[in-house]
Motif scaffolding. Sequence first.
Motif, PDB file in Angstrom:
ATOM      1  N   UNK A  26       0.851  -1.190   0.000  1.00 24.97           N
ATOM      2  CA  UNK A  26       0.000   0.000   0.000  1.00 24.97           C
ATOM      3  C   UNK A  26       0.883   1.234   0.000  1.00 24.97           C
ATOM      4  N   UNK A  27       0.624   2.141  -0.917  1.00 19.71           N
ATOM      5  CA  UNK A  27       1.412   3.363  -1.006  1.00 19.71           C
ATOM      6  C   UNK A  27       1.046   4.314   0.133  1.00 19.71           C
ATOM      7  N   UNK A  28       2.063   5.056   0.578  1.00 17.41           N
ATOM      8  CA  UNK A  28       1.910   6.078   1.615  1.00 17.41           C
ATOM      9  C   UNK A  28       1.330   5.515   2.908  1.00 17.41           C
ATOM     10  N   UNK A  29       1.621   4.261   3.178  1.00 10.74           N
ATOM     11  CA  UNK A  29       1.190   3.627   4.431  1.00 10.74           C
ATOM     12  C   UNK A  29       2.421   3.422   5.296  1.00 10.74           C
ATOM     13  N   UNK A  30       2.515   4.200   6.370  1.00  8.43           N
ATOM     14  CA  UNK A  30       3.680   4.164   7.240  1.00  8.43           C
ATOM     15  C   UNK A  30       3.293   3.598   8.602  1.00  8.43           C
ATOM     16  N   UNK A  31       4.205   2.873   9.212  1.00  6.73           N
ATOM     17  CA  UNK A  31       3.944   2.291  10.509  1.00  6.73           C
ATOM     18  C   UNK A  31       5.210   2.055  11.295  1.00  6.73           C
ATOM     19  N   UNK A  32       5.041   1.526  12.519  1.00  5.71           N
ATOM     20  CA  UNK A  32       6.182   1.243  13.398  1.00  5.71           C
ATOM     21  C   UNK A  32       6.308  -0.249  13.686  1.00  5.71           C
ATOM     22  N   UNK A  33       5.232  -1.018  13.430  1.00 11.11           N
ATOM     23  CA  UNK A  33       5.268  -2.474  13.547  1.00 11.11           C
ATOM     24  C   UNK A  33       4.644  -3.039  12.281  1.00 11.11           C
ATOM     25  N   UNK A  34       5.341  -3.969  11.649  1.00  2.99           N
ATOM     26  CA  UNK A  34       4.868  -4.575  10.397  1.00  2.99           C
ATOM     27  C   UNK A  34       4.966  -6.091  10.521  1.00  2.99           C
ATOM     28  N   UNK A  35       3.870  -6.764  10.183  1.00  2.47           N
ATOM     29  CA  UNK A  35       3.850  -8.228  10.254  1.00  2.47           C
ATOM     30  C   UNK A  35       3.358  -8.784   8.922  1.00  2.47           C
ATOM     31  N   UNK A  36       4.200  -9.589   8.289  1.00  6.28           N
ATOM     32  CA  UNK A  36       3.881 -10.232   7.014  1.00  6.28           C
ATOM     33  C   UNK A  36       3.651 -11.714   7.269  1.00  6.28           C
ATOM     34  N   UNK A  37       2.538 -12.228   6.763  1.00  2.46           N
ATOM     35  CA  UNK A  37       2.149 -13.611   7.041  1.00  2.46           C
ATOM     36  C   UNK A  37       1.757 -14.306   5.756  1.00  2.46           C
ATOM     37  N   UNK A  38       2.255 -15.534   5.595  1.00  2.38           N
ATOM     38  CA  UNK A  38       1.817 -16.431   4.526  1.00  2.38           C
ATOM     39  C   UNK A  38       1.135 -17.622   5.187  1.00  2.38           C
ATOM     40  N   UNK A  39      -0.136 -17.820   4.839  1.00  2.00           N
ATOM     41  CA  UNK A  39      -0.927 -18.870   5.480  1.00  2.00           C
ATOM     42  C   UNK A  39      -1.474 -19.822   4.420  1.00  2.00           C
ATOM     43  N   UNK A  40      -1.229 -21.116   4.644  1.00  2.00           N
ATOM     44  CA  UNK A  40      -1.682 -22.141   3.709  1.00  2.00           C
ATOM     45  C   UNK A  40      -3.088 -22.592   4.079  1.00  2.00           C
ATOM     46  N   UNK A  41      -3.955 -22.693   3.058  1.00  2.00           N
ATOM     47  CA  UNK A  41      -5.310 -23.193   3.247  1.00  2.00           C
ATOM     48  C   UNK A  41      -5.474 -24.472   2.427  1.00  2.00           C
ATOM     49  N   UNK A  42      -6.008 -25.509   3.067  1.00  2.00           N
ATOM     50  CA  UNK A  42      -6.249 -26.754   2.350  1.00  2.00           C
ATOM     51  C   UNK A  42      -7.379 -27.523   3.009  1.00  2.00           C
ATOM     52  N   UNK A  43      -7.872 -28.533   2.282  1.00  2.00           N
ATOM     53  CA  UNK A  43      -8.920 -29.423   2.783  1.00  2.00           C
ATOM     54  C   UNK A  43      -8.282 -30.768   3.127  1.00  2.00           C
ATOM     55  N   UNK A  44      -8.617 -31.291   4.297  1.00  2.00           N
ATOM     56  CA  UNK A  44      -8.057 -32.561   4.767  1.00  2.00           C
ATOM     57  C   UNK A  44      -9.198 -33.531   4.998  1.00  2.00           C
ATOM     58  N   UNK A  45      -9.073 -34.751   4.486  1.00  4.36           N
ATOM     59  CA  UNK A  45     -10.104 -35.774   4.611  1.00  4.36           C
ATOM     60  C   UNK A  45     -10.051 -36.404   5.998  1.00  4.36           C
ATOM     61  N   UNK A  46     -11.190 -36.373   6.688  1.00 10.09           N
ATOM     62  CA  UNK A  46     -11.301 -36.972   8.015  1.00 10.09           C
ATOM     63  C   UNK A  46     -11.850 -38.385   7.861  1.00 10.09           C
TER      64      UNK A  46
END
Length: 349
Positions: A84-104
Amino acid sequence: MEGGGRPSAAQAALLAASTAITALLYSVYRQKARVARGLEGARRVQLDGDLRSVLLEAPGRCVPYAVIEGVVRSVKETLSSQFVENCKGVVQRLTLQEHKMVWNRTTHLWNDYEKIIHQRTNTTPFDLVPAEDSAGVTVRVMKPLDAAELSLETVYEKFHPSVQSFTDVIGHYISGERPKGIQETEQMLKVGTVLTGVGELVLDNTTIKLQPPKQGMPYYLSAADFDSLLQRQESNARFWKILTVVFGFATCTVLFFLLRKQYRHHRERQHLKQMQEEFRQAQERLMSTEGGETLKNACVVCLSSTKSCVFLECGHVCSCHECYQALPEPKKCPICRQGITRVVPLYNS
C-alpha cells in the motif's frame, strides 16, 4: 454401586474427571479475575507536562502498573508497507498462510485446515505523544511485541488460489489433502494510531519508558480505550466463573448421588443386621420358654403362634391362620413361593 457400597469404576472416573475439570476452570477463573482486578486498580496518568513530576514523586521513579493513552509516533525512520502506497507504521507483520482441505477418516468429511508457513515481524522504535503534541512530553514504548493485545491493522490481504491439473486432483483425493491456496496478509501499527498502553511506567534518566510490568500482570498496547479493555477482561472473568459454577454444580451432583447410594446401602445393611438380631433373640426366647419342640411347630412368619394351616397345592405347613390372612395378594407360600389355591386347617391330636 458395586458390592459393599463402593462406587463403580465408571462412577469414580466420572467424579474424578468432573472434579479435575472444575479445578482447572477455577484456576483459569482466578487468573482472569486477577487480571481484571489488576486493570481496575491500575493508575491512570495523563500524557502531559505533569507526567515527569508524577514519576519524580513516585517511589523509585516508577509507577508499577499505569494506564496511559497517546498517539503513535516513530522515533527514527518509519516502516513502509510493501503493498500500500503512503502507508507508514512502526510495527509490520507479514504472514503467509496455507489453506487446504483434509479428509477426516472418522467423519468421512473434508475439513478446512490452515497453517502459517511463514511470518516475519519488523519493528522500529516509537513513542506515545499527546494528541495535540503541545506539551513536548513523550513516552518510549519498550518491547511492543510482548504486549498481550498488540492492535495491528490489516492493510493488505490477498488469496492466491492453487492451480491444479487433473492428475493433481486425482493425487489429492488419494492422499487425502486438497490445497486451496495461499493467503498473503500484511498488518501494521500505523503512525498516528491512538494507543492505550498498560504497563510499568518508569523515568530512566530523562526518558519516560512504558515497559512490561514486573509483577506478572499483562502488558497491553490496545487501540481500544481503557474502559472497553477493562470491560472485556471483566466479561472474560465472568464467563470463566459461570463455567466453574456449572461444572462445580455437576461435581456436587455426582458426589451427592454417590453418597446417597452409599448411605442407602448402609441403612439397608443396618436394617438387615437389626432383623437378624431380632430373629436370633426370638429364637432364644422360644428355646428358653417353651423348648425345642415348640420352636419346631412355630409359625415361620411370626415365630410366636403355632402352625395351623396346610397350603395347597404345595402341601407346606408353615404358618398360623393370622399370618396367612396377612399375606399380600396374590397369596404365595412363604417357603416355596408357589401360589396358594386353598388352605386346609391343621388339627393336632
